[in-house]
Design a protein around this motif. Sequence first.
Motif, mmCIF file in Angstrom:
data_model
loop_
_atom_site.group_PDB
_atom_site.id
_atom_site.type_symbol
_atom_site.label_atom_id
_atom_site.label_comp_id
_atom_site.label_asym_id
_atom_site.label_seq_id
_atom_site.Cartn_x
_atom_site.Cartn_y
_atom_site.Cartn_z
ATOM 1 N N GLY A 1 0.800 -1.225 0.000
ATOM 2 C CA GLY A 1 0.000 0.000 0.000
ATOM 3 C C GLY A 1 0.828 1.268 0.000
ATOM 4 N N ARG A 2 2.020 1.232 0.611
ATOM 5 C CA ARG A 2 2.864 2.422 0.671
ATOM 6 C C ARG A 2 3.291 2.909 -0.709
ATOM 7 N NH1 ARG A 2 1.907 6.060 4.013
ATOM 8 N NH2 ARG A 2 2.226 5.514 6.213
ATOM 9 N N TRP A 3 3.293 2.005 -1.690
ATOM 10 C CA TRP A 3 3.662 2.442 -3.032
ATOM 11 C C TRP A 3 2.605 3.366 -3.639
ATOM 12 C CZ3 TRP A 3 8.164 1.679 -5.771
ATOM 13 C CH2 TRP A 3 9.122 0.892 -5.127
ATOM 14 N N GLY A 4 1.441 3.407 -3.029
ATOM 15 C CA GLY A 4 0.442 4.378 -3.467
ATOM 16 C C GLY A 4 0.913 5.801 -3.248
ATOM 17 N N ASN A 5 1.724 6.027 -2.193
ATOM 18 C CA ASN A 5 2.283 7.368 -1.958
ATOM 19 C C ASN A 5 3.272 7.753 -3.038
ATOM 20 O OD1 ASN A 5 2.377 6.239 1.417
ATOM 21 N ND2 ASN A 5 0.870 7.672 0.589
ATOM 22 N N TRP A 6 3.926 6.761 -3.629
ATOM 23 C CA TRP A 6 4.844 7.034 -4.732
ATOM 24 C C TRP A 6 4.072 7.561 -5.940
ATOM 25 C CZ3 TRP A 6 5.870 3.635 -9.232
ATOM 26 C CH2 TRP A 6 6.948 4.070 -9.995
ATOM 27 N N PHE A 7 2.916 6.948 -6.223
ATOM 28 C CA PHE A 7 2.100 7.426 -7.341
ATOM 29 C C PHE A 7 1.592 8.841 -7.107
ATOM 30 C CE2 PHE A 7 1.809 2.871 -8.253
ATOM 31 C CZ PHE A 7 1.924 2.857 -9.633
ATOM 32 N N ASN A 8 1.308 9.178 -5.860
ATOM 33 C CA ASN A 8 0.769 10.511 -5.545
ATOM 34 C C ASN A 8 1.851 11.539 -5.238
ATOM 35 O OD1 ASN A 8 -1.784 9.520 -5.876
ATOM 36 N ND2 ASN A 8 -2.331 9.549 -3.708
ATOM 37 N N GLN A 9 3.130 11.110 -5.236
ATOM 38 C CA GLN A 9 4.245 12.008 -4.885
ATOM 39 C C GLN A 9 3.980 12.705 -3.548
ATOM 40 O OE1 GLN A 9 6.282 14.301 -7.904
ATOM 41 N NE2 GLN A 9 5.059 13.385 -9.542
ATOM 42 N N THR B 178 15.065 16.344 -5.073
ATOM 43 C CA THR B 178 15.255 14.934 -4.698
ATOM 44 C C THR B 178 15.206 14.838 -3.179
ATOM 45 O OG1 THR B 178 17.671 15.230 -4.771
ATOM 46 C CG2 THR B 178 16.584 14.354 -6.744
ATOM 47 N N TYR B 179 14.446 13.865 -2.693
ATOM 48 C CA TYR B 179 14.189 13.725 -1.264
ATOM 49 C C TYR B 179 14.348 12.254 -0.836
ATOM 50 C CZ TYR B 179 11.947 18.283 -1.967
ATOM 51 O OH TYR B 179 11.692 19.596 -2.297
ATOM 52 N N HIS B 180 14.417 12.055 0.476
ATOM 53 C CA HIS B 180 14.457 10.691 0.999
ATOM 54 C C HIS B 180 13.138 9.978 0.659
ATOM 55 C CE1 HIS B 180 18.131 10.225 3.345
ATOM 56 N NE2 HIS B 180 18.019 11.502 3.711
ATOM 57 N N PRO B 181 13.200 8.791 0.073
ATOM 58 C CA PRO B 181 11.967 8.049 -0.264
ATOM 59 C C PRO B 181 11.419 7.330 0.978
ATOM 60 C CG PRO B 181 13.869 6.786 -0.950
ATOM 61 C CD PRO B 181 14.405 8.067 -0.366
ATOM 62 N N THR B 182 10.808 8.072 1.847
ATOM 63 C CA THR B 182 10.326 7.463 3.093
ATOM 64 C C THR B 182 9.260 6.393 2.839
ATOM 65 O OG1 THR B 182 8.816 9.345 3.323
ATOM 66 C CG2 THR B 182 10.869 9.431 4.559
ATOM 67 N N PHE B 183 8.550 6.509 1.723
ATOM 68 C CA PHE B 183 7.575 5.461 1.391
ATOM 69 C C PHE B 183 8.304 4.140 1.175
ATOM 70 C CE2 PHE B 183 8.992 5.992 -2.940
ATOM 71 C CZ PHE B 183 8.744 4.763 -3.524
ATOM 72 N N LEU B 184 9.480 4.201 0.534
ATOM 73 C CA LEU B 184 10.270 2.997 0.275
ATOM 74 C C LEU B 184 10.856 2.447 1.571
ATOM 75 C CD1 LEU B 184 11.548 0.982 -1.685
ATOM 76 C CD2 LEU B 184 13.432 2.626 -2.011
ATOM 77 N N TYR B 185 11.325 3.340 2.439
ATOM 78 C CA TYR B 185 11.864 2.897 3.721
ATOM 79 C C TYR B 185 10.795 2.128 4.514
ATOM 80 C CZ TYR B 185 15.554 6.368 2.787
ATOM 81 O OH TYR B 185 16.585 7.095 2.212
ATOM 82 N N GLU B 186 9.607 2.685 4.540
ATOM 83 C CA GLU B 186 8.547 2.031 5.308
ATOM 84 C C GLU B 186 8.105 0.737 4.645
ATOM 85 O OE1 GLU B 186 4.105 2.982 7.125
ATOM 86 O OE2 GLU B 186 5.507 4.625 6.710
ATOM 87 N N SER B 187 8.088 0.690 3.330
ATOM 88 C CA SER B 187 7.709 -0.536 2.635
ATOM 89 C C SER B 187 8.684 -1.665 2.960
ATOM 90 C CB SER B 187 7.675 -0.288 1.127
ATOM 91 O OG SER B 187 7.331 -1.462 0.429
ATOM 92 N N LEU B 188 9.983 -1.366 2.901
ATOM 93 C CA LEU B 188 10.991 -2.373 3.219
ATOM 94 C C LEU B 188 10.920 -2.769 4.694
ATOM 95 C CD1 LEU B 188 14.030 -0.977 1.178
ATOM 96 C CD2 LEU B 188 12.520 -2.880 0.578
ATOM 97 N N TRP B 189 10.676 -1.804 5.550
ATOM 98 C CA TRP B 189 10.563 -2.099 6.983
ATOM 99 C C TRP B 189 9.393 -3.049 7.243
ATOM 100 C CZ3 TRP B 189 13.676 -1.023 11.091
ATOM 101 C CH2 TRP B 189 13.151 -1.261 12.349
ATOM 102 N N CYS B 190 8.275 -2.825 6.587
ATOM 103 C CA CYS B 190 7.102 -3.678 6.771
ATOM 104 C C CYS B 190 7.364 -5.104 6.302
ATOM 105 C CB CYS B 190 5.900 -3.094 6.034
ATOM 106 S SG CYS B 190 5.202 -1.626 6.820
#
Length: 372
Positions: free
Chosen positions: A140-148, A175-187
């Motif tokens: 689900g966190r990848w949805g934040n990637w689609f919405n930037q 360019t920013y830290h991809p916190t959505f990716l960090y949380e996805s990997l953490w999950c």
Amino acid sequence: MDLAFIPSPSVGVVHLGPIPLRGYAFCIIIGVFVGVWLGNKRWIQRGGRSGTVADIAVWAVPFGLVGGRLYHVITTYEPYFGKNGHPIDALKVWEGGLGIWGAVALGAVGAWIGCRRRGIPLPAYADALAPGLALGQAIGRWGNWFNQELYGKPTDLPWALEISSDPAIGRIGGTYHPTFLYESLWCIGVAALVIWADKRFRLGHGRAFALYVAAYCAGRAWIEYMRVDEAHHILGLRLNVWTALIVFVLAVAYFVVSAKRAPGREAVVEPGALEERAQREAADGGEDAEGTDGDSGKVSVEKAAEAGEKPAAKTGTEDSEDPAAEEAEKTAKTEKAEESAEGEPGAGKDAAGTADADTDAKPAGSGSNKKS
């Protein structure tokens, strides 16, 4: 100049005619299906029926969506009910904005209703579903990637996330830290941890779920600290950081108290499920046994043939002898009787009679009756 970065989608929605396909909603839906699929597998392993997890999810998922949206709107009310806000936008879930804390809290209420209707203990259901929830969040966190949205502080790391500028909403490109990716990997790591710990220590009575909550909160606290989107602060910390810390303490406390009060795992998680499984296994075993008995004679003969042995006859030991050997033996007896008859009158008759008696005593069909 950045040499490498993670690009963001130029658009978060694709239209198939009049039907919009939104990346955010698509990720949420896929996450729900993966969570239910894994939860169902774990529920069956614990002794439950197949399909029970999905039946209860019919209650839990809608409650969870409402709870997640309510948490987001309440904690970020300005765009909806603040100055120049648009209250109707509070219903636009597809545009993003679901708080995991509200989703889990109200989703648990829906799950409790579903479990109560089926006579199932909620902690056992939560334990089975815990890793699936973590994987569902990872997707689900990848949805934040689609919405930037929900990105972190500016960075020039090779895995930095490229964000396009949008003056309409005050978004600055960079360019920013991809916190959505960090949380996805953490999950994903949380899901693996819960599966391992549950298998290693046989967690029960809600402790696998408590481990999932505690592990997720530990990661969410530092990931939340990196984010730069607007949020309410309390004592210098973002609201969600405080929420993560409080929920972490509660989850650990529940884990410790539950381990002391109810060690081990539930013996029965769904009434009647184990009995039904035993009956099915018994029925399958009975059919197999019946088939084996019916073919036992045939199987024995085939095995004997493979070993080069002749199956035992039903009566008499003579049936197992070689017909050629019998014929030779009878010929020898007859010749001996004739020789005796020549030497002693009447003896041949007795000897021949004995040979005839031997021949007549032989069961029909066991060899040749021809006299030499």
